[in-house]
Design a protein around this motif. Structure first.
Motif, PDB file in Angstrom:
ATOM      1  N   ILE A  79       0.850  -1.157  -0.164  1.00  0.00           N
ATOM      2  CA  ILE A  79       0.044  -0.109  -0.116  1.00  0.00           C
ATOM      3  C   ILE A  79       0.867   1.309  -0.091  1.00  0.00           C
ATOM      4  CG2 ILE A  79      -1.711   1.452   1.304  1.00  0.00           C
ATOM      5  CD1 ILE A  79      -2.720  -1.359   0.061  1.00  0.00           C
ATOM      6  N   VAL A  80       1.034   1.888  -0.882  1.00  0.00           N
ATOM      7  CA  VAL A  80       1.710   3.389  -1.045  1.00  0.00           C
ATOM      8  C   VAL A  80       0.703   4.499  -1.294  1.00  0.00           C
ATOM      9  CG1 VAL A  80       3.291   4.555  -2.744  1.00  0.00           C
ATOM     10  CG2 VAL A  80       3.612   1.887  -2.491  1.00  0.00           C
ATOM     11  N   ALA A  81      -0.293   4.546  -2.076  1.00  0.00           N
ATOM     12  CA  ALA A  81      -1.360   5.680  -2.190  1.00  0.00           C
ATOM     13  C   ALA A  81      -1.790   5.768  -0.888  1.00  0.00           C
ATOM     14  CB  ALA A  81      -1.979   5.536  -3.556  1.00  0.00           C
ATOM     15  N   HIS A  82      -1.932   7.101  -0.271  1.00  0.00           N
ATOM     16  CA  HIS A  82      -2.952   7.351   0.718  1.00  0.00           C
ATOM     17  C   HIS A  82      -2.463   6.291   1.827  1.00  0.00           C
ATOM     18  CE1 HIS A  82      -4.843   9.592  -2.455  1.00  0.00           C
ATOM     19  NE2 HIS A  82      -5.228   8.627  -3.035  1.00  0.00           N
ATOM     20  N   ARG A  83      -1.132   5.832   2.015  1.00  0.00           N
ATOM     21  CA  ARG A  83      -0.984   5.124   3.349  1.00  0.00           C
ATOM     22  C   ARG A  83      -1.262   5.605   4.638  1.00  0.00           C
ATOM     23  NH1 ARG A  83       2.486   0.621   3.635  1.00  0.00           N
ATOM     24  NH2 ARG A  83       3.057   0.114   5.628  1.00  0.00           N
ATOM     25  N   ASP A  84      -0.648   6.771   4.745  1.00  0.00           N
ATOM     26  CA  ASP A  84      -0.926   7.696   5.979  1.00  0.00           C
ATOM     27  C   ASP A  84      -2.616   7.352   6.439  1.00  0.00           C
ATOM     28  OD1 ASP A  84       1.829   7.721   6.344  1.00  0.00           O
ATOM     29  OD2 ASP A  84       1.750   9.827   5.768  1.00  0.00           O
ATOM     30  N   TRP A 126      -7.128  17.886  -4.781  1.00  0.00           N
ATOM     31  CA  TRP A 126      -6.898  16.658  -5.571  1.00  0.00           C
ATOM     32  C   TRP A 126      -6.250  17.229  -6.766  1.00  0.00           C
ATOM     33  CZ3 TRP A 126      -8.444  12.543  -3.063  1.00  0.00           C
ATOM     34  CH2 TRP A 126      -8.418  11.353  -3.512  1.00  0.00           C
ATOM     35  N   LEU A 127      -6.609  18.501  -7.311  1.00  0.00           N
ATOM     36  CA  LEU A 127      -5.989  19.219  -8.738  1.00  0.00           C
ATOM     37  C   LEU A 127      -4.530  19.209  -8.241  1.00  0.00           C
ATOM     38  CD1 LEU A 127      -8.671  21.789  -9.647  1.00  0.00           C
ATOM     39  CD2 LEU A 127      -8.120  19.564 -10.962  1.00  0.00           C
ATOM     40  N   THR A 128      -4.209  19.747  -7.190  1.00  0.00           N
ATOM     41  CA  THR A 128      -2.608  19.973  -6.784  1.00  0.00           C
ATOM     42  C   THR A 128      -1.855  18.666  -6.475  1.00  0.00           C
ATOM     43  OG1 THR A 128      -3.224  20.791  -4.470  1.00  0.00           O
ATOM     44  CG2 THR A 128      -3.211  22.322  -6.169  1.00  0.00           C
ATOM     45  N   ARG A 129      -2.552  17.523  -6.456  1.00  0.00           N
ATOM     46  CA  ARG A 129      -2.120  16.233  -5.764  1.00  0.00           C
ATOM     47  C   ARG A 129      -1.322  16.349  -4.559  1.00  0.00           C
ATOM     48  NH1 ARG A 129      -4.102  12.525  -8.545  1.00  0.00           N
ATOM     49  NH2 ARG A 129      -2.414  11.222  -7.884  1.00  0.00           N
ATOM     50  N   ALA A 130      -2.129  17.301  -3.657  1.00  0.00           N
ATOM     51  CA  ALA A 130      -1.648  17.457  -2.229  1.00  0.00           C
ATOM     52  C   ALA A 130      -1.539  15.908  -1.339  1.00  0.00           C
ATOM     53  CB  ALA A 130      -2.714  18.162  -1.430  1.00  0.00           C
ATOM     54  N   LYS A 131      -0.570  15.773  -0.527  1.00  0.00           N
ATOM     55  CA  LYS A 131      -0.440  14.545   0.127  1.00  0.00           C
ATOM     56  C   LYS A 131      -1.727  14.258   0.967  1.00  0.00           C
ATOM     57  CE  LYS A 131       2.797  11.929   2.867  1.00  0.00           C
ATOM     58  NZ  LYS A 131       4.121  12.066   3.767  1.00  0.00           N
ATOM     59  N   ASP A 132      -2.291  15.288   1.577  1.00  0.00           N
ATOM     60  CA  ASP A 132      -3.496  15.040   2.351  1.00  0.00           C
ATOM     61  C   ASP A 132      -4.919  15.237   1.913  1.00  0.00           C
ATOM     62  OD1 ASP A 132      -3.576  17.792   2.095  1.00  0.00           O
ATOM     63  OD2 ASP A 132      -3.946  18.427   3.917  1.00  0.00           O
ATOM     64  N   LEU A 174     -11.283  14.846   1.381  1.00  0.00           N
ATOM     65  CA  LEU A 174     -12.264  13.985   0.805  1.00  0.00           C
ATOM     66  C   LEU A 174     -13.011  13.088   1.757  1.00  0.00           C
ATOM     67  CD1 LEU A 174     -13.701  13.365  -2.145  1.00  0.00           C
ATOM     68  CD2 LEU A 174     -12.228  11.356  -2.056  1.00  0.00           C
ATOM     69  N   ASP A 175     -12.479  12.746   2.645  1.00  0.00           N
ATOM     70  CA  ASP A 175     -13.183  11.850   3.846  1.00  0.00           C
ATOM     71  C   ASP A 175     -14.149  12.878   4.734  1.00  0.00           C
ATOM     72  OD1 ASP A 175     -13.480  11.130   6.901  1.00  0.00           O
ATOM     73  OD2 ASP A 175     -12.414   9.402   6.124  1.00  0.00           O
ATOM     74  N   ARG A 176     -13.739  14.050   4.986  1.00  0.00           N
ATOM     75  CA  ARG A 176     -14.360  15.001   5.749  1.00  0.00           C
ATOM     76  C   ARG A 176     -15.610  15.542   4.936  1.00  0.00           C
ATOM     77  NH1 ARG A 176      -9.766  19.025   8.568  1.00  0.00           N
ATOM     78  NH2 ARG A 176      -8.475  17.465   9.430  1.00  0.00           N
ATOM     79  N   ALA A 177     -15.349  15.712   3.466  1.00  0.00           N
ATOM     80  CA  ALA A 177     -16.731  15.907   2.857  1.00  0.00           C
ATOM     81  C   ALA A 177     -17.505  15.125   2.690  1.00  0.00           C
ATOM     82  CB  ALA A 177     -16.205  16.386   1.355  1.00  0.00           C
ATOM     83  N   ALA A 178     -17.031  13.525   2.705  1.00  0.00           N
ATOM     84  CA  ALA A 178     -18.194  12.375   2.634  1.00  0.00           C
ATOM     85  C   ALA A 178     -18.914  12.479   3.984  1.00  0.00           C
ATOM     86  CB  ALA A 178     -17.366  11.314   2.313  1.00  0.00           C
ATOM     87  N   ARG A 179     -18.144  12.732   5.070  1.00  0.00           N
ATOM     88  CA  ARG A 179     -19.030  12.617   6.252  1.00  0.00           C
ATOM     89  C   ARG A 179     -19.977  13.804   6.361  1.00  0.00           C
ATOM     90  NH1 ARG A 179     -15.402   9.519  10.309  1.00  0.00           N
ATOM     91  NH2 ARG A 179     -13.861   8.872   9.220  1.00  0.00           N
ATOM     92  N   GLY A 180     -19.608  15.095   5.885  1.00  0.00           N
ATOM     93  CA  GLY A 180     -20.663  16.023   6.077  1.00  0.00           C
ATOM     94  C   GLY A 180     -21.668  15.676   5.280  1.00  0.00           C
ATOM     95  N   LEU A 181     -21.560  15.032   3.811  1.00  0.00           N
ATOM     96  CA  LEU A 181     -22.441  14.734   3.050  1.00  0.00           C
ATOM     97  C   LEU A 181     -23.479  13.703   3.695  1.00  0.00           C
ATOM     98  CD1 LEU A 181     -23.839  15.330   0.246  1.00  0.00           C
ATOM     99  CD2 LEU A 181     -22.358  13.533  -0.447  1.00  0.00           C
ATOM    100  N   GLY A 182     -22.841  12.639   4.399  1.00  0.00           N
ATOM    101  CA  GLY A 182     -23.791  11.665   5.028  1.00  0.00           C
ATOM    102  C   GLY A 182     -24.692  12.145   6.148  1.00  0.00           C
TER     103      GLY A 182
END
Length: 306
Positions: free
Chosen positions: A130-135, A270-276, A281-289
């Motif tokens: 697992i490399v992508a988004h490992r942290d 996502w556009l800037t390929r930021a590490k975090d 995206l997780d926080r946005a999904a929780r808000g939408l939920g």
């Protein structure tokens, strides 16, 4: 030492079950005469029975096998509760492994704080591939809490917890079956217990390892799960007796704001390929939920029979 039932619900995961159960057999600092292990097999066929039978041959305390054919996480937990004889119930998931002092640490914290529920940390280490988004993935499947033990004003999930049976609203079937397929049955239970004045505690020494199922170590699963977690507070208000309509509306408005703000930030990241970027995206999904929480938006994570 009070009588303690250690419960492991499982579904078609014999290797993980074996690791979890053998870590229970290796506990230290506890009286084995006061322990029992309950394994709840939530498969249509008794696929976990060979593992339970093998464990029973060398276990220093009783191993009780329960076969609950009806698919659903609440059905499984309630079936185990119906067979458990403990004054306290310690829950361990079938993808977790407990160090030798785990149970002793939970029990000591329960006595120290006179707690109705004690929670401990969950540590996850992603596989090497697992490399992508490992942290992010390691944090998602972990449970972090205060650095010091003490009383909590909130609660966590069932995995790695010790519950005083007398504090349960129903000592035999406390988990809501309407949460069978979507999960959150433990959050609903602990929410009711908190409203009734239950006392929660945290013990950093009572930690466990978690090795998530490989198919879950990706954003497709975690973002869907984050959306479901977000549904929790709104659903809890809707399920209250009487229904907390103001709470439902409040959480929906909060969720809409979070989804918009965090969603825009996630898009930029996502556009800037930021590490975090996965974190936002997780926080946005929780808000939408929080906003989309009712029937057609519920996602089934449990209870699959195939």
């Amino acid at each position: 030492m009070p009588r303690v039932t250690i419960m492991i619900p499982t579904q078609r995961r014999p290797d993980g079950l074996s690791v979890a159960a053998r870590s229970v057999l290796g506990q230290t600092g506890v009286d084995f005469a006061a322990l029992e292990l309950v394994i709840v097999d939530n498969d249509q066929v008794p696929s976990a029975k060979p593992v339970a039978d093998d464990l029973a041959k060398t276990s220093p305390f009783p191993v009780i096998y329960v076969h609950e054919k009806r698919p659903g996480v609440a059905f499984a937990r309630n079936a185990g509760m119906a067979r458990a004889s403990g004054d306290f119930i310690a829950f361990l998931d079938d993808d977790e492994e407990a160090p030798a002092g785990w149970l002793a640490a939970l029990l000591a914290a329960q006595v120290r704080y006179d707690a109705d529920v004690v929670f401990g940390p969950v540590k996850t280490c992603a596989p090497d591939h697992i490399v992508a988004h490992r942290d992010y993935l390691e944090r998602f499947f972990s449970r972090e809490g205060p650095a010091e033990p003490g009383i909590l004003d909130h609660y966590y999930g069932c995995g790695d917890s010790l519950i005083r049976r007398a504090a349960l609203p129903d000592p035999v079937a406390p988990f809501a079956v309407e949460r069978n397929h979507i999960g959150g049955e433990d959050d609903m239970l602990f929410g009711h217990m908190k409203a009734a004045g239950a006392r929660f505690a945290w013990e950093p020494a009572a930690w466990v390892w978690e090795e998530p199922v490989p198919s879950r170590m990706n954003l497709r699963y975690t973002i869907a799960r984050a959306f479901a977690y977000g549904q929790g507070p709104t659903s809890h208000c809707a399920a209250a007796t009487p229904r907390d309509t103001l709470g439902v509306a409040r959480w929906m408005v909060i969720g809409l704001g979070q989804a918009a703000a965090f969603g825009l930030l996630a898009g930029f990241k996502w556009l800037t390929r930021a590490k975090d970027r996965a974190e936002w995206l997780d926080r946005a999904a929780r808000g939408l939920g929080k906003t989309l929480w009712w029937g057609p938006f519920k996602i089934h994570f449990y209870g699959r029979t195939a």
